[in-house]
Design a protein around this motif. Structure first.
Motif, short mmCIF file in Angstrom:
data_model
loop_
_atom_site.label_atom_id
_atom_site.label_comp_id
_atom_site.label_asym_id
_atom_site.label_seq_id
_atom_site.Cartn_x
_atom_site.Cartn_y
_atom_site.Cartn_z
N UNK A 131 38.97 73.94 52.99
CA UNK A 131 39.30 72.51 52.96
C UNK A 131 39.46 71.91 54.35
N UNK A 132 39.45 72.74 55.39
CA UNK A 132 39.83 72.26 56.72
C UNK A 132 38.65 71.85 57.59
N UNK A 133 37.45 71.77 57.01
CA UNK A 133 36.28 71.32 57.76
C UNK A 133 35.61 70.17 57.02
N UNK A 134 36.30 69.03 56.87
CA UNK A 134 35.74 67.91 56.11
C UNK A 134 34.48 67.32 56.72
N UNK A 135 34.26 67.55 58.01
CA UNK A 135 33.06 67.04 58.65
C UNK A 135 31.81 67.83 58.34
N UNK A 136 31.97 69.00 57.75
CA UNK A 136 30.83 69.83 57.35
C UNK A 136 30.56 69.54 55.88
N UNK A 137 29.48 68.81 55.59
CA UNK A 137 29.22 68.36 54.23
C UNK A 137 29.07 69.52 53.25
N UNK A 138 28.47 70.61 53.71
CA UNK A 138 28.26 71.76 52.85
C UNK A 138 29.60 72.41 52.48
N UNK A 139 30.45 72.64 53.47
CA UNK A 139 31.74 73.28 53.21
C UNK A 139 32.68 72.37 52.44
N UNK A 140 32.63 71.08 52.74
CA UNK A 140 33.53 70.13 52.08
C UNK A 140 33.20 69.97 50.60
#
Length: 239
Positions: free
Chosen positions: A157-166
């Motif tokens: 949850x801590x990489x909201x700028x990464x669309x894939x991870x978010x």
């Protein structure tokens, strides 16, 4: 458990997985990450690596190469261009947290028997981020395959700028010793796998398949529960 620290002009660090001592020398700008990484070895954590396949490969687990230490989103890997300097966003993966006993039994599920059964096949899981302090639900799914391979699914949850991870879940492959230790490999299960792993998560509407073992993992939609915590539906099908 004894841990010993040294401070010398020449930078170096090391520890043995499961050992009682770590060694850190020099003064590094990444001191906290280095210290945490080496302490991780004393808990039995090996390096978190990548499995890299060519951009033209038909599967993210096809013929490829094991890239030791290059899982940049894991503290047991090495930071990449997106995670450099972001120590407090970094965590170890769900497999390591389970290995250390940091996730309770209720937060870890067997993909073959847990979750809610679906008709005609498969099991549905609501997976919460394992890097969120407020998460209390399911945070890790494991799926044993053949030859000592196990797939581990976790959400960040801590990489909201990464669309894939978010908007997706990470899939790692844990394999029995290939040389001297277990191999823990981040898989690029994004539909555009074969790139630089910046976008590597399984997002809604996409799937990962291990044909040889009859395993399919479907990325589902994200939801918010009544307490305001995000989670993602994941479907596991075993044939």
């Amino acid at each position: 458990m004894a841990r010993q620290f040294f401070d010398e002009p020449t930078a170096d660090a090391g520890a043995h997985a499961g050992g009682s001592f770590i060694r850190i020398t020099g003064r590094s700008g990444e001191l906290f990450r280095t210290l945490t990484h080496e302490l991780g070895h004393t808990y039995g954590f090996v390096h978190s690596s990548m499995w890299r396949v060519p951009a033209t490969a038909a599967s993210p687990i096809g013929d490829g190469v094991h890239l030791e230490y290059l899982d940049g989103w894991d503290l047991m890997g090495s930071p990449n261009s997106e995670t450099e300097g972001l120590f407090f966003q970094s965590h170890v993966n769900a497999y390591f947290k389970t290995l250390a006993g940091w996730l309770p039994d209720t937060a870890v599920a067997d993909g073959r028997t847990g979750g809610m059964p679906l008709i005609p096949s498969g099991r549905l899981f609501a997976l919460y981020p394992h890097d969120s302090l407020s998460a209390t639900g399911l945070r890790a799914i494991y799926i044993p395959a053949s030859d000592g391979t196990t797939y581990w699914i976790g959400k960040r949850s801590l990489f909201p700028g990464n669309a894939s991870m978010a908007n997706g879940v990470e899939v790692r492959r844990v394999r029995l010793p290939t040389d001297i230790h277990v191999a823990v490999e981040l898989l690029d299960v994004d539909p555009d796998f074969g790139g630089f792993f910046l976008e590597h998560s399984l997002t809604s509407g996409n799937f990962f398949e291990d044909v040889a073992n009859g395993i399919t993992i479907n990325g589902g939609v994200e939801r918010i529960d009544s307490d305001g915590n995000e989670f993602q539906f994941v479907t596991v099908i075993i044939r």
